[in-house]
Write a protein that holds these residues in place. Structure first.
Motif, short mmCIF file in Angstrom:
data_model
loop_
_atom_site.label_atom_id
_atom_site.label_comp_id
_atom_site.label_asym_id
_atom_site.label_seq_id
_atom_site.Cartn_x
_atom_site.Cartn_y
_atom_site.Cartn_z
N LYS A 60 0.84 -1.21 0.00
CA LYS A 60 0.00 0.00 0.00
C LYS A 60 0.87 1.24 0.00
N LYS A 63 2.50 1.57 -3.36
CA LYS A 63 1.57 1.49 -4.49
C LYS A 63 2.06 0.45 -5.51
N ASP A 66 -0.34 -0.60 -8.42
CA ASP A 66 -0.48 0.46 -9.42
C ASP A 66 0.63 0.32 -10.47
N ASP A 75 -7.20 3.56 -2.77
CA ASP A 75 -6.67 3.13 -1.47
C ASP A 75 -7.59 2.11 -0.80
N TYR A 78 -6.39 -1.41 -1.31
CA TYR A 78 -5.27 -1.79 -0.44
C TYR A 78 -5.75 -2.08 0.98
#
Length: 98
Positions: A60, A63, A66, A75, A78
């Protein structure tokens, strides 16, 4: 009796190889939607992460998904991933007494 081969997969956060059963698969489908794949059989591009809350929190923070999937991920995904990993880790501690 012949020993079965244990399938290994690479954790995309730590880069370590681990047995598939110790990882959770995250998949991006053709519609660019990213979701957790508990069965490991959904169609789409898959990536694996360890069943460890610290690793999920690191994903998280960095990222990771991503970057791996090339899409902007909310978010909330995550947070859901961290909750799922925490739940699975607790189940494993409860039921794996081997």
């Amino acid at each position: 009796m012949k020993q079965r081969k244990v399938p290994l997969r690479k954790d995309i956060v730590t880069g370590e190889m681990a047995p598939k059963k110790q990882l959770v698969r995250v998949v991006r489908n053709q519609d660019q939607e990213v979701s957790i794949d508990p069965t490991g059989k959904q169609s789409g591009r898959g990536a694996y992460i360890s069943l460890d809350v610290k690793v999920a929190e690191k994903a998280k923070h960095e990222k990771t998904f991503d970057r791996v999937f090339g899409v902007k991920i909310d978010d909330q995904f995550y947070d859901d991933l961290i909750a799922y990993v925490d739940h699975q880790q607790a189940r494993k501690e409860l039921f794996d007494n081997d």
